[in-house]
Design a protein around this motif. Structure first.
Motif, mmCIF file in Angstrom:
data_model
loop_
_atom_site.group_PDB
_atom_site.id
_atom_site.type_symbol
_atom_site.label_atom_id
_atom_site.label_comp_id
_atom_site.label_asym_id
_atom_site.label_seq_id
_atom_site.Cartn_x
_atom_site.Cartn_y
_atom_site.Cartn_z
ATOM 1 N N HIS A 1 -6.587 -7.940 4.481
ATOM 2 C CA HIS A 1 -5.786 -6.727 4.378
ATOM 3 C C HIS A 1 -4.383 -6.954 4.914
ATOM 4 N N ASN A 2 -3.427 -6.181 4.430
ATOM 5 C CA ASN A 2 -2.054 -6.345 4.886
ATOM 6 C C ASN A 2 -1.299 -5.032 5.077
ATOM 7 N N GLU A 3 -1.850 -4.169 5.921
ATOM 8 C CA GLU A 3 -1.080 -3.058 6.481
ATOM 9 C C GLU A 3 -1.192 -3.242 7.985
ATOM 10 N N TRP A 4 -0.065 -3.371 8.677
ATOM 11 C CA TRP A 4 -0.148 -3.741 10.082
ATOM 12 C C TRP A 4 -0.998 -2.770 10.887
ATOM 13 N N GLU A 5 -0.884 -1.474 10.541
ATOM 14 C CA GLU A 5 -1.588 -0.476 11.339
ATOM 15 C C GLU A 5 -3.103 -0.550 11.134
ATOM 16 N N LYS B 1 5.211 -8.566 7.683
ATOM 17 C CA LYS B 1 5.093 -8.533 9.136
ATOM 18 C C LYS B 1 4.383 -9.810 9.570
ATOM 19 N N TRP C 1 2.827 -8.556 14.727
ATOM 20 C CA TRP C 1 3.521 -7.274 14.884
ATOM 21 C C TRP C 1 2.858 -6.385 15.932
ATOM 22 N N ASP C 2 1.543 -6.353 15.978
ATOM 23 C CA ASP C 2 0.849 -5.489 16.943
ATOM 24 C C ASP C 2 1.146 -5.921 18.371
ATOM 25 N N TRP D 1 0.858 -1.182 0.000
ATOM 26 C CA TRP D 1 0.000 0.000 0.000
ATOM 27 C C TRP D 1 0.888 1.223 0.000
ATOM 28 N N ASN E 1 -2.065 6.378 13.611
ATOM 29 C CA ASN E 1 -1.766 4.941 13.624
ATOM 30 C C ASN E 1 -1.075 4.557 14.917
ATOM 31 N N ASN E 2 -1.387 3.366 15.381
ATOM 32 C CA ASN E 2 -0.681 2.819 16.546
ATOM 33 C C ASN E 2 -0.735 3.774 17.736
ATOM 34 N N PHE F 1 -4.006 -5.233 11.954
ATOM 35 C CA PHE F 1 -3.831 -5.663 13.338
ATOM 36 C C PHE F 1 -4.371 -4.659 14.341
ATOM 37 N N GLU F 2 -4.500 -3.422 13.930
ATOM 38 C CA GLU F 2 -4.746 -2.378 14.926
ATOM 39 C C GLU F 2 -6.078 -1.654 14.773
ATOM 40 N N ASN G 1 5.948 4.847 15.580
ATOM 41 C CA ASN G 1 5.077 6.029 15.639
ATOM 42 C C ASN G 1 4.778 6.431 17.074
#
Lengths: 768, 768
Positions: free
Chosen positions: B418-422, B72, A591-592, A70, B492-493, B425-426, A493
């Motif tokens: 989906h594959n963006e960790w933020e 990740k 990762w989280d 992304w 994020n995070n 996972f978050e 972050n």
């Protein structure tokens, strides 16, 4: 599990017996290089088993199109990749017409040796071919330190049980690809293949970057050690050239080919002179002869070891480990070319691409500064100075102005390569390491002149960055730095990372301190720099407004600086209470979960205290070490060394030794099961630091004074190390019972041992 | 700039004049579908200009291998992609042997119409071919709502200036690819192509997922409106089949082809019955005839509009915009199949893949619940209930235990895509929306029985997740939720996102409340669920320990809940002080700059207050609206509707209208210059909410009571909307001067207008 097949030896890396499963790992471990070029320990002859072919030329790279899930605004379009270069070592071998391939033979008495004292790689073994012929094979090769565009191979085949024909087919192959290409693209174009008697050359250029490279070979032959001339049969393909030579042999004969290879590139020659230069190199090498070249190689490495060796008595594996590290660091970077730097895998692999991380300033400069002439460290600083414009462009892409610079996380030519937002955009503490490198260099060498000539511009641009990057928090009534990733990449972050805020404040203060000194002592340079940067007193006053009012997260209860805002909201459970089955957490946890845990990948608060030990009391160091180290999982190869040094500095030798052991043989024992991808070059400098700065307690303070505080792990009999301190070659020896200092140089040098000043005249032995 | 070529019209989307630059945008805007299948408005005949071909079948997907820059732990291996399906609409046309292609002709009087009242798409124009022939063309096509595996095309060509031959070549083509494939892979395998008189069928299966799909066509012809039989010439390729038919025409003649198409899939048939079923569909359609099918279509849409229409007087563009939204929502999802859901692009494009986001629960359920039978909303809830096992597996992958569930951010079959960790996972607040959907449904329908039968299990699994995801902060002496991304993805995070913490607390409380009621009223279900989930009183007590001691960031000075910890450390500058040149910030700023800024992408704290308006005083709503809305950049299509509704609820009609306008014609006027990729389906439900819940002030409270509070924007003459409230068809009319309520049903229903109870008997008009 860890590989454990390397035979302990003081001066050599040795593999005894052939195991195809170890081929790729050995290709990494037995790599050779000379700082300008290098290669994995691939076999010269064809090999049909699993292998990772790699040959690399310093400074030659390809901008591989970014691969990303992304896209985020600000990502670089390309990742500069270390390039696998044309193969010059290849020699196909046929025995009575059958191709020789280790993967198809019965092999016995296989021995591979990387002789670190003399700088060469050899193999010897007997092989039975599927067709029944038995041969004994001996090869030796090296990449010349003295003639740094040249390599040489001796390749000898003895006919053990047959008379017949041995065919050598030396070749050049420019049809190579990178293992880690993002889109399986081909990175090279072959421009010209030239043929001649016993020599050949391929001129290639890299796509996009248009580096031109000429790769040449020249060969000669011997039968039973007597030179012979052979007839050559040429085969030219689109991207490769092969010469075949046939030798008639009788049982017991040894046929030998000597192959000389050379890379020359457009970094050092005009494009139209490359082929000529490459031919000259191989012909000069052949004329000099293999033996002479080898003797020069031995001499070069003797000189390197003279100011770099560490001797450990009583632990041969530790001895082998530290020499391996020193050897690989020297193979990767010799310091003669300010366009080169220390890639994370050196010339042993491709992973991570790029060539330069903050590892250079934080871990490698101390090693090169202390084991070589001051020019070497200076070249590393100039590398960044020369890329300042790109660092300013990089910051502009992220919205900074007025000459603020953000040095890249990973780079080859100064442009940012990395593309994870939490790293690329947020791991900005790297900017602090750039200034720390200068500070470290000035303290060590006392060459302050580097600052007015070059360093000051870098410091101004970085101070501007920190000034713009901080913002005033009305809630805290102080300046804060939001949205960063610290050295501990297991937090992303975060706000007000102690290490980042500390370095930001210090960078501004040091820049202003240097500005004031340059103004007084180097008026012309001052005027030039001020004119170039448009710096005003108003602007520096604004910087100081930020640095004087920087916020640091601190917990009154525990009396420690917090790694970041909110750190104590986490569940705090020491690492040793984690089940073994859950470690390493970077393989076992999502990762989280890692991010919201208290676990620390590598020194963060402690990295700052390591850099600026003089600004913290021993009590403070102990308190922070005792708080953070138990939460640290050391899942970066750069972590244990810092903890080892700090532990030694607070007199905890068992802890210091425990941490030392974690990196000293990281690659040789393949702790992370990834050595087949290449060696961890930059962390090797950390291991060196663990001994010299950790056990040896070497420090050079802001006032330029050198001190030692030697301690010794209980496991060792003695150790000694050598440093080059402003031209003085100083050797420190420490055993369980005594401590000695030797000064080889003519100059007097002042040392402090635990606060006591000692003068050491030339060649005089001192016992404390 | 915004496209602005759609002709305003109350009931139709109209394009007047041909512009090749608009083709891809129109292909999105004029898409047709019936909830089970759908397609972009591609031309039937060949078109050599820029086009994005797309035809889709609900529930048929492909697991495309994840593309990522840096892996990740925990990322899914695959992204379920909406699949471009075999093309059934294609009709090649030749005029005297020359291929007809709009891109090569002179076109005049081009008109394209999407008639939303009747549910069909048409084109008409005159064309001059390069060879000089002039034709007039008229096409109409629709995808049948009643026969939901069938589509029909009328395609008529009039010879204007020639006599000669018109060739129609209807075809099926299974050689299609996805625009957004990660690795340019082919997703389909062609299994069988069958030929017959005037009809053909291709059986295909998707690779990996092995969905089987039969695509059939059948054709008939007319000359000057009289049926004719023609001779067929077959051409069969590896993945396609073409039939050619030649008609001799005289000047002034009109040749027409009727093409009927059908998709049937293994979701609904055994694999070996597919070809037969597809043939039956097209033959039945042909036998029924084009006109009859069209009449059924008009009737179907009339029924849909009857309970869904919104009428706006005095603003034709607003009228067109809202009807376009209602029309597209119905084309995307009809609610008859609990395996389907509302993809972000519906059947208008491929972007984002997956089919289900939290948009369904947060934005779409209210629309479907209020405009259709209660079963439709229930099917949307059952979709999640049926995927509970996958949600539990998803949570297990992230380290959760004991039946805790984390619903995916994006999914097709329940697995995370989906594959963006933020995000992946978050952005866990999505779990809260699952429960909110149930709560909303129970309030609206009073069908509490859904809870014991299905919903309770979902609620238990989600309460378990929140209980495990929160941790006790010794520093705060409360429970915190660390490392999350809220609805505002421009952070994020972060720690302690107000919205996430609020939903976590509420989910636990509502689960316990439902558990208690089920225990009392549905003892059998209670026992079954307890046995299945192993839930104990001790466990629920632990949940309540968390919910009762949840931490919420709050600022005393401003008297507002903070979006997250540390929000007030940011520089707080209202959006309207940002230079225009810097917006939208997601295009102008690097990601880190966005993250550390105070700017909000879409409602976050306010999303919570929108969901739970009844739990906050009007003062609180105003205070938070006034603090957060000025910092909101509304760079998500889901943002303005929530703000519009909240603004209306605190009596700020100008602000409510301003926000309404931002989404009402998002796609028709192509605000984001991306409509060529497809329409923003889910945000269309938000626009509907802006009118019904915003201007109309419709609420259904926890006690089941329905109330209205109609207001009207100054720009409109009047508006009215219709809802289906527990079987009562209620119409609300509001003009600048009066407000009326109609109840079409036989039942009495109680309404509250600003707190005053009003009974409305069937068919009675009420004026307030």
């Amino acid at each position: 599990m860890n590989k454990n097949y390397i035979i302990p030896n003081e001066w050599s890396i040795i593999e005894d017996g052939f195991d195809a499963e170890n081929v790729e790992a050995s290709e990494s471990l037995f790599s050779i290089g000379n700082g300008s070029m290098g290669q994995r320990a691939n076999f010269e002859e064809d090999y049909s088993g699993k292998t990772f072919q790699g040959s690399y030329i310093g400074g030659i790279y390809y901008p591989d199109k970014t691969r990303v899930g992304w896209w985020k605004n600000g990502y670089p379009e390309y990742f500069a990749k270390v390039l696998n270069a044309p193969n010059w070592i290849g020699i196909q071998v046929q025995i009575n017409g059958a191709n020789f391939d280790l993967n198809t033979c019965e092999i016995s008495n296989f021995k591979r040796e990387l002789n670190m004292k003399e700088g060469w790689l050899s193999r010897s073994f007997q092989a039975v071919l599927p067709s029944g012929e038995q041969i004994e094979l001996f090869t030796k090769r090296f990449i010349s330190v003295k003639y740094n565009e040249v390599g040489a191979i001796e390749y000898a085949v003895k006919a053990l049980n047959f008379s017949g024909e041995i065919t050598f087919t030396p070749y050049l192959d420019a049809g190579i690809e990178n293992e880690d290409s993002n889109y399986d693209e081909y990175f090279w174009e072959t421009l010209e293949i030239s043929e001649s008697l016993n020599k050949a050359c391929i001129l290639s250029k890299t796509l996009k970057t248009e580096f031109h490279v000429a790769t040449a070979m020249e060969v000669s032959f011997a039968l039973n050690n007597k030179a012979v001339e052979l007839t050559q049969e040429n085969k030219v393909e689109e991207k490769a050239i092969y010469y075949s030579y046939k030798l008639a042999v009788s049982e017991g004969d040894t046929a030998t080919i000597y192959k000389y290879g050379s890379y020359v590139s457009s970094l050092n020659y005009a494009n139209d002179e490359l082929v000529k230069a490459a031919y000259e190199n191989v012909t000069n090498a052949k004329d000099l002869g293999y033996q002479q070249l080898l003797e020069a190689q031995i001499k070069s490495w003797d000189e390197i070891w003279h100011t770099a060796d560490i001797i450990i008595e009583g632990d041969v594996k530790a001895q082998q480990g530290i020499r391996f590290n020193i050897f690989q660091l020297n193979q990767t970077y010799m310091g003669t070319d300010a366009r080169l730097n220390i890639g994370p895998k050196g010339f042993t692999g491709e992973k991570y691409g790029g060539s330069t991380y903050w590892d250079t300033e934080a871990y490698c400069i101390p090693f090169y500064m202390a084991t070589k002439d001051a020019n070497v460290a200076k070249n590393l600083l100039l590398y960044r100075y020369n890329q300042l414009d790109k660092a300013i462009e990089n910051a502009e892409k992220l919205g900074f102005k007025n000459g603020a610079a953000l040095y890249p996380m990973v780079t080859m030519n100064g442009e940012e390569c990395h593309n994870e937002w939490e790293i690329t955009f947020e791991e900005i503490h790297r900017n602090g390491a750039m200034v720390y490198g200068i500070y470290n260099y000035v303290n060590y060498t006392q060459d302050f002149e580097y600052v007015p000539k070059n360093g000051l511009e870098v410091m101004i641009a970085i101070a501007r960055f920190w000034h713009q990057r901080a913002n005033f928090s009305a809630a805290k009534n102080q300046y804060v730095i939001l949205g960063v990733t610290g050295p501990n990449e297991y937090e992303n972050n975060i706000n007000n990372n102690f290490y980042t805020n500390y370095l930001a404040k210090w960078c501004i203060e040091y820049a202003v301190e240097c500005l004031n000194r340059v103004k007084k002592e180097y008026a012309n340079d001052f005027e030039r720099v001020i004119a170039k940067t448009n710096l005003t007193a108003e602007e520096t006053a604004k910087w100081l407004e930020v640095s004087n009012n920087m916020y640091f997260p601190f917990d009154e209860g525990k009396n420690v600086y917090l790694q970041q805002d909110g750190f104590l909201d986490k569940e705090i459970i020491p690492v040793d209470e984690l089940p073994k089955s859950e470690r390493p957490i970077n393989q076992k946890w999502s990762w989280d979960r890692i991010l919201r845990s208290c676990y620390i990948k590598q020194a963060d608060v402690l990295q700052g205290m390591f850099f600026f030990e003089n600004k913290f009391s021993k009590d403070e160091l102990e308190r922070h070490f005792d708080f953070y180290e138990p939460l640290t999982v050391h899942e970066s190869s750069l972590s244990p060394c810092v903890h080892s040094i700090l532990a030694a500095s607070i007199d905890r030798m068992p802890k210091a030794y425990e941490q030392y052991v974690r990196t000293s043989r990281l690659d040789l024992d393949d702790y992370n099961h990834e050595v087949h991808e290449g060696c961890h070059i930059t962390s090797m400098a950390g291991t060196w630091m663990s001994i010299v700065q950790g056990f040896g307690g070497m420090r050079v303070w802001e006032d330029g004074i050198l001190t030692f505080n030697p301690q010794i792990p209980a496991e060792w009999k003695s150790y000694s190390f050598t440093i080059n301190f402003r031209g003085n070659i100083i050797k420190v020896y420490k055993s369980q019972t005594e401590c000695k200092f030797f000064n080889e140089s003519e100059n007097e040098v002042h040392l402090f041992i635990k606060g006591e000043k000692i003068s050491i005249p030339a060649q005089q032995l001192v016992t404390v």
